[in-house]
Design an enzyme around this catalytic site. Structure first.
Site, PDB file in Angstrom:
ATOM      1  N   PRO A 158     -15.992 136.840   2.249  1.00 31.05           N
ATOM      2  CA  PRO A 158     -17.369 136.597   1.795  1.00 31.05           C
ATOM      3  C   PRO A 158     -18.384 136.669   2.935  1.00 31.05           C
ATOM      4  O   PRO A 158     -17.999 136.699   4.107  1.00 31.05           O
ATOM      5  CB  PRO A 158     -17.298 135.162   1.245  1.00 31.05           C
ATOM      6  CG  PRO A 158     -16.161 134.536   1.972  1.00 31.05           C
ATOM      7  CD  PRO A 158     -15.185 135.620   2.270  1.00 31.05           C
ATOM      8  N   THR A 200     -12.103 144.477   2.324  1.00 27.73           N
ATOM      9  CA  THR A 200     -13.176 145.239   2.974  1.00 27.73           C
ATOM     10  C   THR A 200     -13.586 144.506   4.241  1.00 27.73           C
ATOM     11  O   THR A 200     -13.965 143.341   4.190  1.00 27.73           O
ATOM     12  CB  THR A 200     -14.389 145.357   2.031  1.00 27.73           C
ATOM     13  OG1 THR A 200     -13.939 145.931   0.812  1.00 27.73           O
ATOM     14  CG2 THR A 200     -15.478 146.210   2.637  1.00 27.73           C
ATOM     15  N   GLU A 259     -10.037 149.442  -0.641  1.00 28.90           N
ATOM     16  CA  GLU A 259      -9.856 149.656  -2.077  1.00 28.90           C
ATOM     17  C   GLU A 259     -11.181 150.088  -2.704  1.00 28.90           C
ATOM     18  O   GLU A 259     -12.206 149.476  -2.484  1.00 28.90           O
ATOM     19  CB  GLU A 259      -9.347 148.362  -2.728  1.00 28.90           C
ATOM     20  CG  GLU A 259      -9.006 148.512  -4.174  1.00 28.90           C
ATOM     21  CD  GLU A 259      -8.164 149.762  -4.438  1.00 28.90           C
ATOM     22  OE1 GLU A 259      -7.066 149.856  -3.893  1.00 28.90           O
ATOM     23  OE2 GLU A 259      -8.626 150.654  -5.170  1.00 28.90           O
ATOM     24  N   PHE A 260     -11.124 151.137  -3.516  1.00 30.08           N
ATOM     25  CA  PHE A 260     -12.352 151.665  -4.137  1.00 30.08           C
ATOM     26  C   PHE A 260     -12.445 151.362  -5.628  1.00 30.08           C
ATOM     27  O   PHE A 260     -13.343 151.852  -6.298  1.00 30.08           O
ATOM     28  CB  PHE A 260     -12.447 153.173  -3.902  1.00 30.08           C
ATOM     29  CG  PHE A 260     -12.698 153.532  -2.465  1.00 30.08           C
ATOM     30  CD1 PHE A 260     -13.973 153.463  -1.934  1.00 30.08           C
ATOM     31  CD2 PHE A 260     -11.654 153.906  -1.632  1.00 30.08           C
ATOM     32  CE1 PHE A 260     -14.214 153.774  -0.593  1.00 30.08           C
ATOM     33  CE2 PHE A 260     -11.886 154.220  -0.297  1.00 30.08           C
ATOM     34  CZ  PHE A 260     -13.164 154.158   0.218  1.00 30.08           C
ATOM     35  N   LYS A 318     -15.689 152.612   3.715  1.00 25.52           N
ATOM     36  CA  LYS A 318     -15.732 151.688   2.573  1.00 25.52           C
ATOM     37  C   LYS A 318     -17.117 151.050   2.457  1.00 25.52           C
ATOM     38  O   LYS A 318     -17.705 150.993   1.379  1.00 25.52           O
ATOM     39  CB  LYS A 318     -14.636 150.618   2.732  1.00 25.52           C
ATOM     40  CG  LYS A 318     -14.691 149.513   1.706  1.00 25.52           C
ATOM     41  CD  LYS A 318     -14.472 149.992   0.287  1.00 25.52           C
ATOM     42  CE  LYS A 318     -14.907 148.944  -0.708  1.00 25.52           C
ATOM     43  NZ  LYS A 318     -14.807 149.341  -2.094  1.00 25.52           N
ATOM     44  N   ALA A 344     -30.856 152.434 -15.145  1.00 25.01           N
ATOM     45  CA  ALA A 344     -31.693 151.311 -14.721  1.00 25.01           C
ATOM     46  C   ALA A 344     -31.168 150.039 -15.382  1.00 25.01           C
ATOM     47  O   ALA A 344     -30.645 150.077 -16.492  1.00 25.01           O
ATOM     48  CB  ALA A 344     -33.132 151.561 -15.128  1.00 25.01           C
ATOM     49  N   SER A 345     -31.296 148.924 -14.697  1.00 22.08           N
ATOM     50  CA  SER A 345     -30.803 147.659 -15.251  1.00 22.08           C
ATOM     51  C   SER A 345     -31.504 146.501 -14.558  1.00 22.08           C
ATOM     52  O   SER A 345     -32.354 146.703 -13.691  1.00 22.08           O
ATOM     53  CB  SER A 345     -29.293 147.526 -15.015  1.00 22.08           C
ATOM     54  OG  SER A 345     -29.072 147.294 -13.643  1.00 22.08           O
ATOM     55  N   GLY A 354     -24.746 143.486  -9.451  1.00 28.24           N
ATOM     56  CA  GLY A 354     -24.125 142.233  -9.025  1.00 28.24           C
ATOM     57  C   GLY A 354     -22.741 142.552  -8.502  1.00 28.24           C
ATOM     58  O   GLY A 354     -22.488 143.673  -8.053  1.00 28.24           O
ATOM     59  N   CYS A 390     -19.159 142.672  -4.132  1.00 26.74           N
ATOM     60  CA  CYS A 390     -19.052 143.624  -3.018  1.00 26.74           C
ATOM     61  C   CYS A 390     -20.354 144.255  -2.542  1.00 26.74           C
ATOM     62  O   CYS A 390     -20.606 144.287  -1.343  1.00 26.74           O
ATOM     63  CB  CYS A 390     -18.072 144.728  -3.398  1.00 26.74           C
ATOM     64  SG  CYS A 390     -16.405 144.104  -3.605  1.00 26.74           S
ATOM     65  N   PHE A 421     -21.030 139.995 -14.328  1.00 30.67           N
ATOM     66  CA  PHE A 421     -21.929 140.896 -13.600  1.00 30.67           C
ATOM     67  C   PHE A 421     -21.928 142.289 -14.197  1.00 30.67           C
ATOM     68  O   PHE A 421     -22.836 143.087 -13.957  1.00 30.67           O
ATOM     69  CB  PHE A 421     -21.621 140.907 -12.097  1.00 30.67           C
ATOM     70  CG  PHE A 421     -20.516 141.834 -11.654  1.00 30.67           C
ATOM     71  CD1 PHE A 421     -20.801 143.132 -11.261  1.00 30.67           C
ATOM     72  CD2 PHE A 421     -19.196 141.401 -11.620  1.00 30.67           C
ATOM     73  CE1 PHE A 421     -19.791 143.983 -10.831  1.00 30.67           C
ATOM     74  CE2 PHE A 421     -18.190 142.245 -11.187  1.00 30.67           C
ATOM     75  CZ  PHE A 421     -18.475 143.542 -10.797  1.00 30.67           C
TER      76      PHE A 421
HETATM   77  N1  LIG Z   1     -13.518 142.800  -6.352  1.00 26.25           N
HETATM   78  C1  LIG Z   1     -13.691 144.089  -6.172  1.00 26.25           C
HETATM   79  O1  LIG Z   1     -14.116 144.820  -7.061  1.00 26.25           O
HETATM   80  C2  LIG Z   1     -13.335 144.725  -4.853  1.00 26.25           C
HETATM   81  C3  LIG Z   1     -13.247 146.115  -4.765  1.00 26.25           C
HETATM   82  C4  LIG Z   1     -12.904 146.695  -3.559  1.00 26.25           C
HETATM   83  C5  LIG Z   1     -12.685 145.885  -2.445  1.00 26.25           C
HETATM   84  N2  LIG Z   1     -12.792 144.534  -2.539  1.00 26.25           N
HETATM   85  C6  LIG Z   1     -12.489 143.716  -1.353  1.00 26.25           C
HETATM   86  O2  LIG Z   1     -11.173 143.192  -1.485  1.00 26.25           O
HETATM   87  C7  LIG Z   1     -11.100 141.892  -0.896  1.00 26.25           C
HETATM   88  C8  LIG Z   1     -10.588 140.890  -1.904  1.00 26.25           C
HETATM   89  O3  LIG Z   1     -11.517 140.816  -2.974  1.00 26.25           O
HETATM   90  P1  LIG Z   1     -11.170 140.105  -4.349  1.00 26.25           P
HETATM   91  O4  LIG Z   1     -12.296 140.411  -5.261  1.00 26.25           O
HETATM   92  O5  LIG Z   1      -9.788 140.442  -4.740  1.00 26.25           O
HETATM   93  O6  LIG Z   1     -11.218 138.562  -3.878  1.00 26.25           O
HETATM   94  P2  LIG Z   1     -10.702 137.285  -4.687  1.00 26.25           P
HETATM   95  O7  LIG Z   1     -11.525 136.144  -4.187  1.00 26.25           O
HETATM   96  O8  LIG Z   1     -10.635 137.585  -6.137  1.00 26.25           O
HETATM   97  O9  LIG Z   1      -9.195 137.094  -4.181  1.00 26.25           O
HETATM   98  C9  LIG Z   1      -8.843 136.707  -2.889  1.00 26.25           C
HETATM   99  C10 LIG Z   1      -7.631 135.790  -2.991  1.00 26.25           C
HETATM  100  O10 LIG Z   1      -7.141 135.558  -1.660  1.00 26.25           O
HETATM  101  C11 LIG Z   1      -6.599 134.247  -1.618  1.00 26.25           C
HETATM  102  N3  LIG Z   1      -6.466 133.805  -0.222  1.00 26.25           N
HETATM  103  C12 LIG Z   1      -7.454 133.522   0.665  1.00 26.25           C
HETATM  104  N4  LIG Z   1      -6.913 133.183   1.868  1.00 26.25           N
HETATM  105  C13 LIG Z   1      -5.562 133.235   1.724  1.00 26.25           C
HETATM  106  C14 LIG Z   1      -4.461 133.007   2.609  1.00 26.25           C
HETATM  107  N5  LIG Z   1      -4.677 132.673   3.882  1.00 26.25           N
HETATM  108  N6  LIG Z   1      -3.225 133.158   2.130  1.00 26.25           N
HETATM  109  C15 LIG Z   1      -3.011 133.519   0.834  1.00 26.25           C
HETATM  110  N7  LIG Z   1      -3.996 133.767  -0.041  1.00 26.25           N
HETATM  111  C16 LIG Z   1      -5.273 133.633   0.400  1.00 26.25           C
HETATM  112  C17 LIG Z   1      -7.576 133.426  -2.430  1.00 26.25           C
HETATM  113  O11 LIG Z   1      -6.977 132.221  -2.880  1.00 26.25           O
HETATM  114  C18 LIG Z   1      -7.919 134.415  -3.576  1.00 26.25           C
HETATM  115  O12 LIG Z   1      -7.106 134.195  -4.710  1.00 26.25           O
HETATM  116  C19 LIG Z   1     -12.497 141.589  -0.369  1.00 26.25           C
HETATM  117  O13 LIG Z   1     -12.543 141.936   1.000  1.00 26.25           O
HETATM  118  C20 LIG Z   1     -13.387 142.523  -1.168  1.00 26.25           C
HETATM  119  O14 LIG Z   1     -14.541 142.883  -0.469  1.00 26.25           O
HETATM  120  C21 LIG Z   1     -13.090 143.941  -3.726  1.00 26.25           C
END
Ligand SMILES: NC(=O)c1ccc[n+]([C@@H]2O[C@H](COP(=O)([O-])OP(=O)(O)OC[C@H]3O[C@@H](n4cnc5c(N)ncnc54)[C@H](O)[C@@H]3O)[C@@H](O)[C@H]2O)c1
Length: 465
Positions: free
Chosen positions: A95, A134, A163-164, A222, A270-271, A275, A278, A340
Site C-alpha cells: 500500500p 507491484t 501481474e496485469f 508495471k 467516462a465515469s 478506483g 492499484c 470500485f
Molecule cells: N488487486 C489487483 O487487481 C492487482 C493487480 C495487479 C497487481 N497487484 C499487486 O499485487 C499485490 C497484491 O495485491 P492484492 O490485491 O492481492 O492484495 P491483498 O491485500 O488482497 O492481498 C495481500 C495478502 O498478503 C497477506 N500478507 C501480507 N503480509 C504477509 C506476510 N508477511 N506473510 C504472509 N501473508 C502476508 C495479507 O494478509 C493479504 O491477504 C500488490 O502489490 C498489488 O499492487 C494487484
C-alpha cells in the site's frame, strides 16, 4: 532449466489467490501452496461452500473447486511452504505509505521485506524468488541484499513478474494474458531462472507472449502500464466535464476518437472516476520515484492524472447537491453499487466511498445496496477516512440487501458501480417508490436518458448536458 514440482505463493489476496489457482489448474504436475498470515482469509479459501471464498471473481470458484486438495492448497504454514518450494512468489500488499518519508506517495514495502527476511531465515535449498507484488523500480536489489546476507549458503535468484490481471475479469485475464513479463539478471543463473518461470506460463500461453526483460524494465513497466490506463480514464473524464457545458455528448466523442486505430476504443468510458487498489497507488509511486530523481516535471505530469480523478468524484457529488436545490441535509439518497467496479467485491479506493463522504458532510442520509459488498466492509471503508465518528457513519448511512428497499422514499438514486443487474431493474416500480421529483445520477452511464426521462425521472448522466 529446472524442473519444478513445488511452488508457493505468500499472500492469498486478489492476486495470489486467482493467479495460483490458474497455475494449479494449468500445471497439474506442480503442487501449488498459497499461504497467508490471515487465518480467516485462509479458512475462507478452504471453505467447503465455494460461495464463501474471500474473493469474488467470475469463474474462480469453479477452478478452485476443481483443483483444491489435489495440487492446490491454502495454508497458514508459511515456513513449511517456503522450505518445500523451489519457486516462491511474493504477492503481498504494497500500500501507499501512511507514515514517515514518502508518506502519501511511496509504496510501503514492509510486508515485502518481512517476506524476504522470512525466506532468508527458513530456506535451506536454492530458490527462485518472484516479485509478483507491484514494486517500485529497484526493489529487487533490496530483496537480493536481504537474501544474500543470510550466511546459509543458499543461492537465490530474484525475478520480477508483475501481474496485469484486472479484478472482475481476473480468470480470463490470466488464461488469455496479452503478455507475461519476466525480469531477471542476464547472468547464466538468472537466465536459467527466467526460463524456469517461463516454462510454467508456457503450459497455456504461446511463447511469443512471454517477454523476458531485465529486472528494472519489468518493475517499471508495471507502474507505467497502470499509469497509461489511468491516464486514459482521466483524459476522457476531463472531456466529460467539457461535454456537460456544451452540446457535445461524451459517448459520441469517445466513439469518434476510439475508432481511430492509433488510439483504440478501450478505457474511454467516462465515469465517476477510477478506483481500485492499484491505479492511484502505482501512479503515486511513479510520482515519488520521479521526484526522488529530481524529475519534477515528470512527477507533476503524472500527478495530474490523480488530481483529475479526485476532481471527477468531487464534481459528481457537487452536482448531486446542486441539483437537489443546494441542500441534501436529511434527504435520502440511495447508492446503487459500492464496489470500485462490477464483478468484484473489492472496494479499495472506490469512487463510492468519496462521493458518500462528501454527501455525508452535507448531512445526507445514504442507503447503500451492492450485490457483493458486505455491510462491515462499507462501514470499514468510511471509518477509515476518519471524517466523522463510526457511530455517526452508522447513523447516517444504512446498508440494505434489496435494491427496492434502497429506493423506498428516496429523493435520489446515484449509480456508482456498473453492475449489469442495474440495467435490468424495473425502473417504473422504482419511480413509484421514490419521492418526486425523482432524481437519478448515473455515474456509470448505464441507462438511457430518453427512456428514463419518459418514465418521469430527472436523469443526469456523466458527460451529457
Ligand atoms: N488487486 C489487483 O487487481 C492487482 C493487480 C495487479 C497487481 N497487484 C499487486 O499485487 C499485490 C497484491 O495485491 P492484492 O490485491 O492481492 O492484495 P491483498 O491485500 O488482497 O492481498 C495481500 C495478502 O498478503 C497477506 N500478507 C501480507 N503480509 C504477509 C506476510 N508477511 N506473510 C504472509 N501473508 C502476508 C495479507 O494478509 C493479504 O491477504 C500488490 O502489490 C498489488 O499492487 C494487484
Amino acid at each position: 532449466m529446472k524442473k519444478v514440482s513445488k511452488i508457493c505463493c505468500i499472500g492469498a489476496g486478489y492476486v495470489g489467490g486467482p493467479t495460483m489457482s490458474v497455475i494449479a489448474d494449468q500445471c497439474p504436475e506442480i503442487q501449488v501452496t498459497v499461504v497467508d498470515i490471515n487465518q480467516e482469509r485462509i479458512d475462507r479459501w478452504n471453505d467447503k461452500d465455494l460461495d464463501k471464498l474471500p474473493i469474488y471473481e467470475p469463474g474462480l470458484k469453479e477452478i478452485v473447486g476443481a483443483n483444491r486438495g489435489k495440487n492446490l492448497f491454502f495454508s497458514t504454514e508459511v515456513d513449511k511452504a517456503i522450505d518445500e518450494a523451489e519457486i516462491i512468489f511474493i504477492s503481498v500488499n504494497t500500500p501507499t505509505k501512511t507514515y514517515g518519508k514518502g508518506k502519501g506517495q511511496a509504496a510501503d514495502l514492509k510486508f515485502v521485506e518481512l517476506c524476504a527476511r522470512n525466506i532468508a531465515k527458513v530456506a535451506t535449498t536454492d530458490k527462485i524468488v518472484v516479485e509478483k507484488s507491484t514494486l517500485p523500480v529497484r526493489t529487487a536489489s533490496a530483496i537480493k541484499s536481504i537474501l544474500e546476507n543470510t550466511g546459509n549458503q543458499v543461492n537465490f535468484e530474484i525475478l520480477s513478474n508483475p501481474e496485469f490481471l484486472a479484478e472482475g475479469t481476473a480468470v480470463n485475464d490470466l488464461l488469455n494474458a496479452d503478455r507475461v513479463l519476466i525480469g531477471g539478471d542476464d547472468t547464466p543463473s538468472g537466465q536459467e531462472a527466467k526460463d524456469t518461470l517461463s516454462a510454467i506460463y508456457a503450459h497455456w500461453l504461446p511463447k511469443e507472449r512471454i517477454l523476458q526483460t531485465n529486472v528494472w524494465s519489468s518493475e517499471l513497466s508495471k507502474l507505467v502500464a497502470n499509469a497509461f490506463l489511468a491516464q486514459r480514464v482521466s483524459s476522457i473524464n476531463a472531456i466529460s466535464a467539457l461535454c456537460e457545458r456544451t452540446d457535445a455528448n461524451i459517448a459520441e466523442v469517445s466513439r469518434a476518437i476510439g475508432t481511430d486505430s492509433r488510439i483504440g476504443s478501450k478505457f474511454l468510458n467516462a465515469s465517476v472516476g477510477f478506483g481500485g487498489s492499484c491505479f492511484q497507488k502505482d501512479i503515486l509511486n511513479l510520482v515519488y520515484i520521479s521526484r526522488s530523481f529530481g524529475l519534477q516535471e515528470v512527477a507533476d505530469y503524472w500527478e495530474q492524472v490523480i488530481i483529475m480523478n479526485d476532481y471527477q468524484k468531487k464534481r459528481f457529488a457537487d452536482h448531486i447537491i446542486a441539483t437537489l436545490y443546494n441542500t441534501v441535509s436529511g434527504k435520502k439518497i440511495a447508492f446503487y453499487g459500492w464496489a470500485f467496479k462490477k464483478d468484484t467485491n473489492d472496494t479499495r479506493e472506490s469512487a463510492a466511498i468519496y462521493v458518500a463522504d462528501a454527501l455525508l458532510e452535507e448531512r445526507a442520509e445514504i442507503t447503500v445496496y451492492d450485490p457483493k459488498v458486505s455491510e462491515e466492509r462499507i462501514y470499514a471503508d468510511l471509518d477509515y477516512l476518519e471524517t466523522r465518528s463510526p457511530e455517526e457513519n452508522r447513523r447516517l448511512l444504512k446498508v440494505v440487501k434489496e435494491p427496492m428497499q434502497a429506493a423506498e422514499e428516496a429523493h435520489a438514486i446515484a449509480l456508482l458501480t456498473e453492475w449489469d443487474e442495474f440495467k435490468t431493474y424495473d425502473w417504473d416500480t422504482i419511480y413509484e417508490k421514490m419521492l418526486k421529483p425523482a432524481f437519478v445520477f448515473d455515474g456509470r452511464r448505464m441507462l438511457s436518458k430518453e427512456t428514463m426521462e419518459k418514465k418521469g425521472f430527472q436523469y443526469y448522466k456523466i458527460g451529457q448536458s
